[in-house]
Design an enzyme around this catalytic site. Structure first.
Site, mmCIF file in Angstrom:
data_model
loop_
_atom_site.group_PDB
_atom_site.id
_atom_site.type_symbol
_atom_site.label_atom_id
_atom_site.label_comp_id
_atom_site.label_asym_id
_atom_site.label_seq_id
_atom_site.Cartn_x
_atom_site.Cartn_y
_atom_site.Cartn_z
ATOM 1 N N ASP A 129 6.651 30.545 125.024
ATOM 2 C CA ASP A 129 7.030 31.354 126.178
ATOM 3 C C ASP A 129 8.336 32.092 125.928
ATOM 4 O O ASP A 129 9.060 31.797 124.979
ATOM 5 C CB ASP A 129 7.117 30.488 127.449
ATOM 6 C CG ASP A 129 7.863 29.176 127.241
ATOM 7 O OD1 ASP A 129 8.552 29.039 126.214
ATOM 8 O OD2 ASP A 129 7.759 28.298 128.106
ATOM 9 N N HIS A 157 5.032 21.046 134.258
ATOM 10 C CA HIS A 157 4.646 22.283 133.560
ATOM 11 C C HIS A 157 4.658 22.098 132.044
ATOM 12 O O HIS A 157 5.417 21.301 131.509
ATOM 13 C CB HIS A 157 5.468 23.497 134.022
ATOM 14 C CG HIS A 157 6.869 23.621 133.515
ATOM 15 N ND1 HIS A 157 7.900 24.113 134.283
ATOM 16 C CD2 HIS A 157 7.427 23.366 132.303
ATOM 17 C CE1 HIS A 157 9.011 24.149 133.579
ATOM 18 N NE2 HIS A 157 8.755 23.695 132.370
ATOM 19 N N ASN A 162 8.232 19.117 136.863
ATOM 20 C CA ASN A 162 7.085 19.337 137.764
ATOM 21 C C ASN A 162 5.749 19.299 137.024
ATOM 22 O O ASN A 162 4.720 19.660 137.589
ATOM 23 C CB ASN A 162 7.250 20.663 138.516
ATOM 24 C CG ASN A 162 7.254 21.866 137.581
ATOM 25 O OD1 ASN A 162 7.126 21.716 136.381
ATOM 26 N ND2 ASN A 162 7.421 23.048 138.149
ATOM 27 N N GLU A 189 3.249 26.673 135.522
ATOM 28 C CA GLU A 189 3.730 25.928 136.676
ATOM 29 C C GLU A 189 2.539 25.344 137.439
ATOM 30 O O GLU A 189 1.397 25.803 137.276
ATOM 31 C CB GLU A 189 4.512 26.883 137.591
ATOM 32 C CG GLU A 189 5.718 27.563 136.922
ATOM 33 C CD GLU A 189 6.935 26.657 136.808
ATOM 34 O OE1 GLU A 189 6.771 25.419 136.666
ATOM 35 O OE2 GLU A 189 8.058 27.184 136.855
HETATM 36 C C1 GLP Z 1 11.341 24.719 129.575
HETATM 37 C C2 GLP Z 1 10.147 25.221 128.740
HETATM 38 C C3 GLP Z 1 9.191 24.103 128.439
HETATM 39 C C4 GLP Z 1 9.939 22.801 128.268
HETATM 40 C C5 GLP Z 1 10.581 22.398 129.566
HETATM 41 C C6 GLP Z 1 11.434 21.144 129.492
HETATM 42 O O1 GLP Z 1 11.819 25.600 130.472
HETATM 43 N N1 GLP Z 1 9.463 26.368 129.220
HETATM 44 O O2 GLP Z 1 8.440 24.455 127.290
HETATM 45 O O3 GLP Z 1 9.072 21.792 127.856
HETATM 46 O O4 GLP Z 1 11.237 23.463 130.186
HETATM 47 O O5 GLP Z 1 12.667 21.363 128.905
HETATM 48 P P1 GLP Z 1 13.633 20.188 128.448
HETATM 49 O O6 GLP Z 1 13.062 19.652 127.188
HETATM 50 O O7 GLP Z 1 14.973 20.838 128.235
HETATM 51 O O8 GLP Z 1 13.653 19.197 129.546
#
Ligand code: GLP
Length: 242
Positions: A67, A138, A136, A143
């Site tokens: 992404d 995702h 959440n 989402e």
């Molecule tokens: C991000 C990404 C995800 C990621 C998630 C958790 O915004 N889009 O791919 O898995 O949030 O992030 P973190 O590993 O910092 O908790």
């Protein structure tokens, strides 16, 4: 799903990083799908340290990231592209020509989605996909929703995601939209390695592993993939029933 529980994120980084290193050694032209977020950073550190020891090369590996934010220049310090350069691509011998990202600044998100799908197809599909999870549920930026998505699309980020990620942007308001690979594109990866750490992820991890398969917890779809390895610490595993 194979669930592996570790004491801390360093142990996860060692183990998951080794999986990726071994994969690249066995398949020098592997197609790897990468995720941002803090959770995979110890894994990326392990990949870099094995590269620095001369144990592996990534020069012929092709990469696709999950992404990218919209309305943020690619070179902005908070773009996911720069995150990957800082944490992995710029620290090992990945070739710029082999690095693929969704462009969050296009006028036509549908054309961008088609371009990315075509690029993944032309590369032969994603061999191994790294995934984290949002609080959440995702994955990528899929989402909670009413339906599972398929190919990449432009998404409006939820308040919970904005609350989680605003810290990286300091006083500057973070983007409200992103381009993300869809659930279908993630599920077509041949192998998935998943990482989550900390108590804040415990509910999402429980929903993913033990909950109903529902787009309300997008990660729950992984129950239907036949090659997923889950790397979690004890805190993220704390709400699992066994
Ligand atoms: C991000 C990404 C995800 C990621 C998630 C958790 O915004 N889009 O791919 O898995 O949030 O992030 P973190 O590993 O910092 O908790």
């Amino acid at each position: 799903m194979e669930v592996k529980i570790f004491n801390n994120e360093q142990e996860i980084g060692e183990a998951m990083g080794q999986v990726l290193v071994d994969y690249a050694k066995a398949n020098p032209k592997a197609v790897m799908g990468f995720a941002t977020g803090m959770s995979p950073v110890p894994t990326y550190n392990k990949m870099v340290s094995e590269y620095e020891k001369g144990n592996v090369s990534f020069k012929d590996v092709t990469t696709f990231n999950l992404d990218e934010y919209c309305d943020l220049p690619k070179e902005d310090k908070n773009s996911f592209y720069m995150f990957m350069v800082d944490n992995l691509f710029g620290r090992a011998d990945f070739s710029d020509d082999n690095i693929n990202f969704l462009d969050g600044n296009v006028e036509d998100p549908e054309a961008e989605s088609a371009r990315y799908a075509e690029a993944i197809k032309n590369a032969g599909g994603i061999d191994i996909q790294i995934l984290g999870i949002g609080t959440n549920g995702h994955i990528g930026f899929n989402e909670p929703a009413d339906e599972f998505t398929d190919e990449a699309f432009k998404v409006k980020l939820t308040e919970s995601t904005i609350a989680s990620n605003q810290k990286f942007f300091g006083d500057v308001p973070m983007p409200r939209y992103a381009m993300t690979m869809g659930i279908g594109s993630i599920m077509r990866a041949k192998k998935i390695v998943f990482v989550a750490t900390g108590e804040g992820k415990a509910d999402a991890v429980k929903g993913m592993i033990e909950g109903e398969v529902t787009p309300k917890c997008p990660a729950s779809i992984l129950q239907q993939h036949d090659d997923v390895t889950i790397f979690i610490d004890k805190a993220a595993a704390s709400k699992l029933s066994k």
